[in-house]
Write a protein that holds these residues in place. Structure first.
Motif, PDB file in Angstrom:
ATOM      1  N   GLY A   1      50.043  35.709  32.164  1.00 32.27           N
ATOM      2  CA  GLY A   1      48.815  35.614  32.920  1.00 32.27           C
ATOM      3  C   GLY A   1      47.640  35.174  32.070  1.00 32.27           C
ATOM      4  O   GLY A   1      47.775  34.892  30.879  1.00 32.27           O
ATOM      5  N   ILE A   2      46.469  35.115  32.698  1.00 31.87           N
ATOM      6  CA  ILE A   2      45.227  34.722  32.030  1.00 31.87           C
ATOM      7  C   ILE A   2      44.367  35.953  31.830  1.00 31.87           C
ATOM      8  O   ILE A   2      44.084  36.693  32.779  1.00 31.87           O
ATOM      9  CB  ILE A   2      44.473  33.677  32.866  1.00 31.87           C
ATOM     10  N   THR A   3      43.954  36.186  30.599  1.00 30.19           N
ATOM     11  CA  THR A   3      43.096  37.325  30.282  1.00 30.19           C
ATOM     12  C   THR A   3      41.641  36.952  30.539  1.00 30.19           C
ATOM     13  O   THR A   3      41.165  35.928  30.055  1.00 30.19           O
ATOM     14  CB  THR A   3      43.266  37.743  28.815  1.00 30.19           C
ATOM     15  N   PRO A   4      40.898  37.758  31.320  1.00 34.95           N
ATOM     16  CA  PRO A   4      39.515  37.400  31.643  1.00 34.95           C
ATOM     17  C   PRO A   4      38.602  37.499  30.428  1.00 34.95           C
ATOM     18  O   PRO A   4      38.890  38.216  29.465  1.00 34.95           O
ATOM     19  CB  PRO A   4      39.131  38.425  32.716  1.00 34.95           C
TER      20      PRO A   4
ATOM     21  N   LYS B   1      43.617  40.842  34.199  1.00 38.71           N
ATOM     22  CA  LYS B   1      44.588  39.813  33.838  1.00 38.71           C
ATOM     23  C   LYS B   1      45.351  39.366  35.066  1.00 38.71           C
ATOM     24  O   LYS B   1      45.743  40.179  35.912  1.00 38.71           O
ATOM     25  CB  LYS B   1      45.560  40.337  32.779  1.00 38.71           C
ATOM     26  N   THR B   2      45.569  38.059  35.181  1.00 38.59           N
ATOM     27  CA  THR B   2      46.207  37.511  36.370  1.00 38.59           C
ATOM     28  C   THR B   2      47.713  37.767  36.368  1.00 38.59           C
ATOM     29  O   THR B   2      48.281  38.290  35.411  1.00 38.59           O
ATOM     30  CB  THR B   2      45.931  36.002  36.479  1.00 38.59           C
TER      31      THR B   2
ATOM     32  N   ASN C   1      42.240  38.985  39.601  1.00 41.39           N
ATOM     33  CA  ASN C   1      42.891  40.269  39.368  1.00 41.39           C
ATOM     34  C   ASN C   1      44.390  40.043  39.245  1.00 41.39           C
ATOM     35  O   ASN C   1      44.849  38.898  39.162  1.00 41.39           O
ATOM     36  CB  ASN C   1      42.538  41.280  40.467  1.00 41.39           C
ATOM     37  N   SER C   2      45.149  41.125  39.256  1.00 38.81           N
ATOM     38  CA  SER C   2      46.599  40.995  39.056  1.00 38.81           C
ATOM     39  C   SER C   2      47.280  40.320  40.230  1.00 38.81           C
ATOM     40  O   SER C   2      48.452  39.934  40.131  1.00 38.81           O
ATOM     41  CB  SER C   2      47.211  42.381  38.831  1.00 38.81           C
ATOM     42  N   GLY C   3      46.577  40.161  41.359  1.00 34.61           N
ATOM     43  CA  GLY C   3      47.128  39.445  42.496  1.00 34.61           C
ATOM     44  C   GLY C   3      46.792  37.970  42.500  1.00 34.61           C
ATOM     45  O   GLY C   3      47.195  37.247  43.412  1.00 34.61           O
ATOM     46  N   THR C   4      46.074  37.491  41.490  1.00 38.16           N
ATOM     47  CA  THR C   4      45.761  36.070  41.369  1.00 38.16           C
ATOM     48  C   THR C   4      46.967  35.375  40.738  1.00 38.16           C
ATOM     49  O   THR C   4      47.319  35.673  39.598  1.00 38.16           O
ATOM     50  CB  THR C   4      44.515  35.860  40.496  1.00 38.16           C
ATOM     51  N   ALA C   5      47.578  34.458  41.465  1.00 33.22           N
ATOM     52  CA  ALA C   5      48.865  33.927  40.998  1.00 33.22           C
ATOM     53  C   ALA C   5      48.996  32.431  41.279  1.00 33.22           C
ATOM     54  O   ALA C   5      48.229  31.847  42.039  1.00 33.22           O
ATOM     55  CB  ALA C   5      50.018  34.671  41.683  1.00 33.22           C
TER      56      ALA C   5
END
Length: 503
Positions: free
Chosen positions: A468-471, A428-429, A402-406
């Motif tokens: 970020g990375i789009t799932p 998205k990350t 999620n957006s908190g994946t960093a």
């Protein structure tokens, strides 16, 4: 996990965003970065010698030291190094440093008898020098000329003398903020010790108190509105209540947060274990706010949580692994779980990296020319990785983000995804694919945290530049207090469907 990524500084130090590169003779302006610490474990790195060390060593001009050359040496260098050998930005930077040197040499009356002025100016120059040598701007906005001008402007704004250490620290914070990089900052001595995991005994109680609360990580202040949530600690009351990165806290227990400082916010969010508080939260796209009641509690953060989730009526298990943060301990536990799951013939693995802030997991290795070595999966230095990594499982893998994946969590996600070993499900990350080093200053223990390079995925995907990375599959949900069934969590349900289809 570092084996699955590439660490690059940019490959072109003369291009946009690259640190200053002014040629061998011109490097005298940059001096000598005495030492630094890798952001992973605070390990000392080798000194980075630059050419013209004799000119860049500390000298005395009428009894006053400087880490920069004299105006005579500067003039000789500018005559020696022709303008057409440099980029326009680099040449303008050299001219501004020449102006700074002349300004400092004119401070004799100001600095006579003022040892604090000299010491504090040297601290300012050292910090400027580290950034000039090491800073990497992943957005390509860094200007050599602007940074050179910043040094002169900072000293001029102080009237030629930074009289106190407090005044110097304030100036250093402002200088670092001018770079526009949220990860590059000046750290006070206590902050620097904490960053390197070396707190003094008196600071340990404070650090322990940081983990009693509701688990909200504060971002920036939104003027006229409140405080933005930067993320939530895994399995904290805030995460269980559905607080998300980007939410806006407008009130705490009915008290408006717009006028509160960060210290005020932290003080109100923490408190005795089992005590309650009410956050009033707004979210972009929603027309109303909501009030959320939570109870403070200690927030221990074990690196891994794992469980078996039944895939179907045949009671075939899927191995669920939630990694709260990335560390060497988490890596070892993860490897053990994968081996065990492979041996037990599980249907597949769900790797939950939601709200995982990562941790810096590798340090960039530099040679004498200050050029970064590149670590590429399948072609790793035996000095860094004595044994090439082996495949731990052949089972299907689904990663939840999620957006908190960093940070390192994004690097792990990108590495597995680019190598076609995992399907990514979620949002998205965060978009932090850059590396920071810690640099000690020449005072009572302060330091700098400076962005020095970036990570690229195996395919060359730039996490930071792409935001970020789009799932592969979008899913908007959050961990519900550690409940691990498909009915509780839509993203876990989506992951189970993927594993069932692949097994």
């Amino acid at each position: 996990m570092g084996a699955l990524l590439q660490s690059r500084d940019s490959g072109d130090r003369s291009g946009q965003g690259a640190p200053i590169s002014w040629g061998s003779r011109a490097s005298l302006f940059l001096g000598h970065a005495d030492s630094c610490y890798g952001a992973d474990e605070g390990l000392p790195l080798s000194s980075i010698p630059l050419s013209y060390d004799a000119l860049t060593s500390r000298r005395h001009h009428k009894g006053r030291p400087s880490i920069l050359p004299s105006s005579e040496e500067t003039a000789a260098l500018l005559e020696l190094e022709k303008e057409d050998l440099f980029t326009k930005d680099a040449w303008e930077g050299m001219l501004k440093i020449s102006d700074y040197v002349k300004y400092v040499e004119g401070l004799e009356a100001v600095e006579d008898g003022e040892h604090n002025c000299v010491d504090n100016r040297l601290l300012l120059e050292k910090a400027w020098q580290v950034v000039a040598n090491e800073f990497y701007d992943c957005k390509g906005r860094f200007s050599q000329a602007a940074w050179a001008g910043q040094l002169l402007q900072t000293l001029q704004d102080a009237g030629g003398c930074l009289h106190t250490r407090s005044q110097t620290y304030t100036a250093l914070k402002a200088m670092m903020a001018s770079l526009g990089d949220r990860y590059t900052e000046f750290l006070l001595p206590s902050q620097f010790r904490q960053a390197l995991r070396r707190p003094q005994p008196i600071e340990r109680d404070y650090l322990e108190a940081q983990f009693t609360g509701v688990g909200v990580q504060l971002g920036e202040h939104s003027r006229g509105q409140g405080w933005i949530v930067d993320g939530c600690l895994a399995e904290s009351p805030a995460e269980e209540a559905g607080i998300l990165q980007g939410d806006l806290i407008t009130e705490i227990d009915g008290y408006p947060t717009d006028s509160l400082t960060r210290a005020d916010m932290v003080s109100l969010l923490r408190g005795p274990s089992s005590s309650g508080l009410i956050l009033t939260v707004s979210r972009e796209g929603l027309s109303h706010t909501r009030a959320v009641y939570m109870e403070r509690r200690p927030l221990p953060q074990p690196p891994i949580k794992e469980a078996n989730i039944l895939l179907d009526s045949n009671k075939r298990p899927t191995q669920y692994v939630r990694m709260h943060y990335v560390s060497s301990s988490a890596t070892r536990q993860m490897a053990s779980l994968l081996r065990r799951g492979q041996k037990d013939d599980v249907a597949g693995f769900i790797l939950d990296l939601r709200n995982n802030p990562g941790q810096p997991i590798a340090q960039t290795v530099r040679n004498q020319e200050v050029i970064d070595n590149v670590w590429v999966a399948g072609d790793l230095s035996s000095e860094v990785f004595p044994q090439q990594p082996a495949q731990l499982t052949t089972k299907p893998v689904v990663i939840l983000v999620n957006s908190g994946t960093a940070s390192a969590a994004e690097v792990l996600t990108g590495a597995l995804h680019d190598n076609h070993r995992a399907t990514v499900v979620g949002q998205k990350t965060f978009g932090k694919g850059v590396v920071q080093f810690y640099f000690p200053m020449d005072d009572a223990g302060s330091g700098l945290k400076v962005t020095v390079s970036k990570y690229l995925g195996p395919t060359g995907y730039d996490i930071s530049r792409n935001g970020g990375i789009t799932p592969d599959i979008t899913c908007n949900d959050y961990p519900h207090g550690g409940l691990l069934t498909a009915s509780d969590d839509r993203c876990i349900a989506a992951a189970l469907r993927l594993i069932q289809a692949a097994s």
